[in-house]
Design a protein around this motif. Structure first.
Motif, mmCIF file in Angstrom:
data_model
loop_
_atom_site.group_PDB
_atom_site.id
_atom_site.type_symbol
_atom_site.label_atom_id
_atom_site.label_comp_id
_atom_site.label_asym_id
_atom_site.label_seq_id
_atom_site.Cartn_x
_atom_site.Cartn_y
_atom_site.Cartn_z
ATOM 1 N N GLN A 161 4.562 -1.138 -3.658
ATOM 2 C CA GLN A 161 3.913 -0.005 -3.222
ATOM 3 C C GLN A 161 2.354 0.114 -3.731
ATOM 4 O O GLN A 161 1.534 0.338 -2.801
ATOM 5 N N ALA A 162 2.210 -0.186 -4.850
ATOM 6 C CA ALA A 162 0.721 -0.107 -5.506
ATOM 7 C C ALA A 162 -0.216 -0.942 -4.628
ATOM 8 O O ALA A 162 -1.124 -0.620 -4.429
ATOM 9 N N ILE A 163 0.231 -2.058 -4.435
ATOM 10 C CA ILE A 163 -0.539 -3.240 -3.491
ATOM 11 C C ILE A 163 -0.634 -2.681 -2.151
ATOM 12 O O ILE A 163 -1.780 -2.760 -1.625
ATOM 13 N N VAL A 164 0.339 -2.236 -1.813
ATOM 14 C CA VAL A 164 0.142 -1.854 -0.318
ATOM 15 C C VAL A 164 -0.580 -0.472 -0.179
ATOM 16 O O VAL A 164 -1.543 -0.691 0.706
ATOM 17 N N ASP A 165 -0.619 0.254 -1.031
ATOM 18 C CA ASP A 165 -1.494 1.333 -1.039
ATOM 19 C C ASP A 165 -2.987 1.178 -1.214
ATOM 20 O O ASP A 165 -3.812 1.551 -0.638
ATOM 21 N N GLN A 166 -3.023 -0.079 -2.144
ATOM 22 C CA GLN A 166 -4.361 -0.447 -2.191
ATOM 23 C C GLN A 166 -5.059 -0.862 -1.250
ATOM 24 O O GLN A 166 -6.314 -0.725 -0.749
#
Length: 716
Positions: A161-166
Motif C-alpha cells: 500500500q505504501a507504493i500504491v499511495d506514493q
C-alpha cells in the motif's frame, strides 16, 4: 410543420420576407385609402375630414398621383420635402438590402465555469472490444526464480500500500494506465493477476489527425497516445471548450541509412510478393564503412538515439561484410551487387519488415568467438539483463528495418508486373518511449459524441517531477513502476526522481524477454516495441494485403527517407498502443467555457443604412436642440397640427391666412383660440359641423376656389 426551401440562405430568406412585407404594407395602404374614399358619405363632420385628410395624405396615393408639388413652396419647404422623400426611399432600400449581410458567426466562448461531467461510451470497435474495468494489479519478480519485489513484496498479488499511495498521490501514475483487454488468471509463479491480451482489434494507422477512442487520445500526425477516461461536460446546449492535463506516451525513433539496398526483379510473385533471390547492393555501407568503433553517450535520461542507431548500423554492416568470406572494404565498390537468397539472409524480399541486426546469421569474430544478432542488439541498446534496473537504463530498442519496395524502372509503383525492377532501402533504427505532460484542449458541439470532438495539444511549460522505484534488482527480474509524482516526494528514499519536461521510460524485464507476465500496464510500451522487432509477429504492417498502407509508407519514404523510416515505426507503435492500453482516471466536473452563438455581418450591405443614419443623426440632434433649448415649443407643434387640419381650414377656423389679405375674425370661437387651448374643445364644438366636397365642373371639385364648404352654421 415546417416549410423547406432549398438553395437559399437565411439572409436571403430574410430579404425576401422584408420585400414581401413591404409590398403587403404598400398595397394594403393603397387599398385601405381607396376603400375609405369609396365608403365615406358625402357629408361628414369637419373632425372626420381631419382624419380622412390625414389618412389620404399619409397614404402612397399622395405620391403616386402627385397630389402636391413643391414648386413655389420656397427653398426650405422644398428641401425638407425632398429629404422626406429620400428618407422614405432609403428606409425601403435598407430594409431590403440590410438582411443580405447577415450570416452565422463563430461560436464565442463565455467565461469558464464549473460544469458536471459525464462518462461517454465509445461505440467504435475499440470501445466494443474493451474489457470491463475490474483488473487485478500485481507483478512477478524474478526471471528464473522468485525474488522479492520492491517494498519486500514476496507475494506479488498485492502491491504494498505504501507504493500504491506514493504513486497515487499524483493523477498521472502507473495505476492510471490499464490493459484494454485482459484475462483474469495466474501468471509467473502461479500468482493471480490480470494478464494482457496483446492483440490488434482495429488498426488506426491509415487515419490522420488527433482523435478520441475508448480511454485514449490518439495523435497520428505527431504519433503518441494520451491517457484519458473520456468524461465530457453535460447540459451544455451548444458545447464548449475545456482543457485537461494528461499523461502522454510517445514513440521516439532515430534511423540511420545503412547504405545497403535489396534489389530484385519481379517474376511470377503476384500471389505472395515473396522474392527469394535478390541482390544486396553496396551504396557505401561496405566500401565506405568507417574504421572507428562507434560509441554513444551514457548519460541516463539525456538520450541521443541517433548515436545508438549509428552504432547499430556500423556494427551490422561490419559483421555482414565479414559474412561474405571476410570481405574487406577495398574489395567492394559503389553499386557492387552481392547475390543472396532467403536461405542465406533468413528473409524474403518484396515487403516492408523488421530484420535481425545480423540477418546473415552468426559471424565468426576470431579467437574462437562468434558474434550473433543478440550481441549486436545489446551493444546497440546499451543494457542487458544482468544490469541493475534503474532510472538511467533507458529502454532503447534497436533493429534493422527494411523499407517498403520502390520501383526503379520508371514504371508506376501501383502496378507491379513481371520484369519490373524494385529496390528496398535498409535502415538501422533506435527507438524509445517518452512520457510527458500535455495540455489537451477539447472543443465540443453540444453532442455527447467522441467523434465530434475537436482536439489539440501543447506542452506544459513547467518541468514536472518524475519518479521511479528504487531497487537493486536485475533488469531481467523486474519491471519497476514509474510515473509523475508530487514535488513533496523529490527526496523520497524509495524513489529515483528527475525533474524534466520529458521522461524516457526505463528498461525492465519485458524489454529483456520480449514477453510479460502481466499485472501492470506500464509494460505495454516495451511489448509494442518487441512486437515490432519480431519478424514472426502476427501483426502485419508489411502492406502486402493492405495496398493503401503500402502507398502511404512509400510516399513517406520518398518525401524524407530517414525521417520517413522513423515516422513509419512511430506510427506502428502508436497503432499497437492504441489497441492495447487505456487510461482510467475520470472527472466528475470540468471548467468549461460554453459556446455562445453569434451573428456575422458584411458591412457592405449596410451602406443604405449608413446613408440613412447620416440623415437621421443631424436631424435628430437638430430637433433635440431646438426642443430642449425652447427655440421650438411642443405647444406650437400642437397648435400647427390643429390649424393645418382640413376640417379647420374648411370652416375657416384655421389660423392660416393669406399674407395679402387683411385679418378676418374667425368664424367660430375655436378659431381665435390661443396655442395653449385644448384641441378637444374644438372637436366637441365646431369640429362637429357637417362638411361636404363641392362638385366642380369636372365632377371632382376642380376649378373652384375652395374644395371644402360648410353646409351648416355652427350653433353657438
Amino acid at each position: 410543420m415546417a416549410l423547406l426551401i432549398p438553395r437559399i440562405s437565411v439572409a436571403q430568406a430574410a430579404t425576401l420576407i422584408n420585400i414581401l412585407i413591404a409590398a403587403l404594407q404598400y398595397t394594403l395602404a393603397l387599398a385601405l385609402a381607396a376603400l375609405l374614399v369609396y365608403c365615406i358619405p358625402a357629408v361628414n363632420p369637419a373632425l372626420a375630414w381631419n382624419v380622412i385628410g390625414r389618412r389620404l395624405h399619409a397614404s402612397p396615393w399622395a405620391t403616386l398621383l402627385r397630389a402636391e408639388t413643391v414648386r413655389g413652396t420656397g427653398a426650405r419647404v422644398a428641401l425638407f420635402a425632398y429629404l422626406s422623400l429620400a428618407t422614405t426611399l432609403l428606409v425601403a432600400v435598407a430594409g431590403v438590402v440590410m438582411p443580405l449581410g447577415l450570416s452565422s458567426g463563430p461560436m464565442l466562448q463565455a467565461p469558464l465555469k464549473g460544469v458536471p461531467a459525464a462518462f461517454v461510451a465509445d461505440a467504435s470497435p475499440l470501445g466494443l472490444a474493451t474489457s470491463p474495468r475490474q483488473p487485478m494489479y500485481g507483478r512477478v519478480c524474478g526471471g528464473f526464480r522468485p525474488v522479492a519485489c520492491p517494498g519486500n513484496a514476496v507475494n506479488t498479488t498485492v502491491i504494498p500500500q505504501a507504493i500504491v499511495d506514493q504513486f497515487n498521490a499524483s493523477a498521472h501514475g502507473p495505476f492510471g494506465m490499464q490493459f484494454r483487454r485482459y484475462y483474469n488468471g495466474t501468471a509467473g509463479y502461479h500468482y493471480p493477476m490480470s494478464v494482457p491480451q496483446f492483440t490488434m482489434t482495429e488498426s488506426l494507422i491509415l487515419r490522420n489527425g488527433i482523435f478520441a477512442v475508448e480511454g485514449l487520445i490518439v495523435d497520428l500526425d505527431n504519433p503518441g497516445v494520451g491517457l484519458w477516461n473520456h468524461t465530457m461536460p453535460s447540459g451544455v446546449a451548444h458545447g464548449g471548450v475545456w482543457s485537461e492535463d494528461l499523461l502522454w506516451l510517445e514513440p521516439v525513433t532515430s534511423c540511420v541509412d545503412t547504405n545497403l539496398t535489396i534489389d530484385y526483379t519481379l517474376a511470377g510473385t503476384y500471389l505472395t510478393y515473396q522474392v527469394e533471390k535478390y541482390n544486396l547492393t553496396d551504396r557505401g555501407g561496405f566500401y565506405n564503412l568507417t574504421h572507428e568503433y562507434p560509441t554513444f553517450n551514457r548519460d541516463g535520461q539525456n538520450l541521443n538515439l541517433g548515436e545508438h542507431a549509428y552504432k547499430g548500423a556500423v556494427l551490422s554492416n561490419f559483421y555482414t561484410m565479414r559474412a561474405f568470406n571476410n570481405m574487406t572494404r577495398n574489395a567492394s565498390h559503389p553499386g557492387r551487387a552481392l547475390p543472396v537468397n532467403s536461405s542465406t539472409t533468413h528473409f524474403f524480399a518484396g515487403k516492408l519488415q523488421p530484420l535481425s541486426m545480423l540477418y546473415m546469421g552468426q559471424v565468426d569474430a576470431g579467437g574462437n568467438l562468434s558474434f550473433s544478432g543478440a550481441n549486436l542488439q545489446t551493444a546497440c541498446v546499451g543494457y542487458g539483463g544482468q544490469d541493475i534496473a534503474n532510472i538511467s537504463n533507458v529502454a532503447v530498442h534497436c533493429g534493422l528495418f527494411l523499407g517498403p519496395p520502390q520501383r526503379t524502372d520508371g514504371g508506376d509503383a501501383r502496378l507491379p508486373a513481371d520484369n519490373s525492377t524494385w529496390t528496398q532501402r535498409m535502415f538501422a533504427c533506435a527507438s524509445a518511449t517518452r512520457a510527458r505532460m500535455q495540455r489537451v484542449e477539447f472543443a465540443s458541439n453540444g453532442t455527447m459524441d467522441l467523434a465530434a470532438l475537436r482536439i489539440a495539444r501543447s506542452d506544459i511549460a513547467t518541468p514536472v517531477l518524475w519518479g521511479m522505484e528504487k531497487s537493486d534488482i536485475l533488469l531481467s527480474d523486474v519491471d519497476l513502476l514509474w510515473g509523475r509524482v508530487p514535488d513533496a516526494h523529490e527526496r523520497a528514499a524509495s524513489l529515483w526522481t528527475t525533474r524534466s519536461d520529458v521522461f524516457y521510460v526505463p528498461a525492465g524485464a519485458t524489454d529483456i524477454w520480449g514477453v510479460t507476465t502481466g499485472g501492470m500496464a506500464g509494460v505495454l510500451p516495451a511489448m509494442a516495441w518487441t512486437t515490432l522487432e519480431n519478424p514472426l509477429s502476427q501483426v502485419d504492417y508489411s502492406g502486402v494485403t493492405n495496398f493503401a498502407l503500402l502507398r502511404k509508407f512509400q510516399s513517406m519514404l520518398l518525401r524524407d527517407p530517414l525521417g520517413g523510416a522513423a515516422q513509419i515505426k512511430n506510427l506502428m507503435w502508436t497503432d499497437l498502443m492504441a489497441n492495447n492500453v487505456m487510461g482510467s482516471d475520470s472527472r466528475t466536473s470540468l471548467l468549461v467555457g460554453e459556446n455562445v452563438p453569434s451573428v456575422s455581418y458584411d458591412l457592405r450591405y449596410a451602406i443604405p443604412a449608413l446613408l440613412l443614419i447620416l440623415l437621421w443623426l443631424p436631424s435628430v440632434i437638430g430637433a433635440a436642440f431646438v426642443l430642449l433649448t425652447g427655440l421650438l415649443k411642443i405647444s406650437y407643434l400642437r397648435y400647427l397640427l390643429s390649424h393645418t387640419s382640413a376640417g379647420r381650414i374648411a370652416l375657416g377656423d384655421s389660423a392660416l391666412r393669406p399674407v395679402h389679405q387683411q385679418y378676418m375674425a374667425p368664424a367660430t370661437p375655436m378659431a381665435g383660440a390661443t396655442r395653449g387651448d385644448d384641441e378637444t374643445r374644438w372637436a366637441k364644438g365646431a369640429g362637429r359641423v357637417p362638411v361636404w366636397v363641392e362638385q366642380g365642373e369636372d365632377g371632382y371639385g376642380h376649378g373652384k376656389e375652395r374644395d371644402f364648404a360648410a353646409v351648416a352654421t355652427h350653433e353657438r
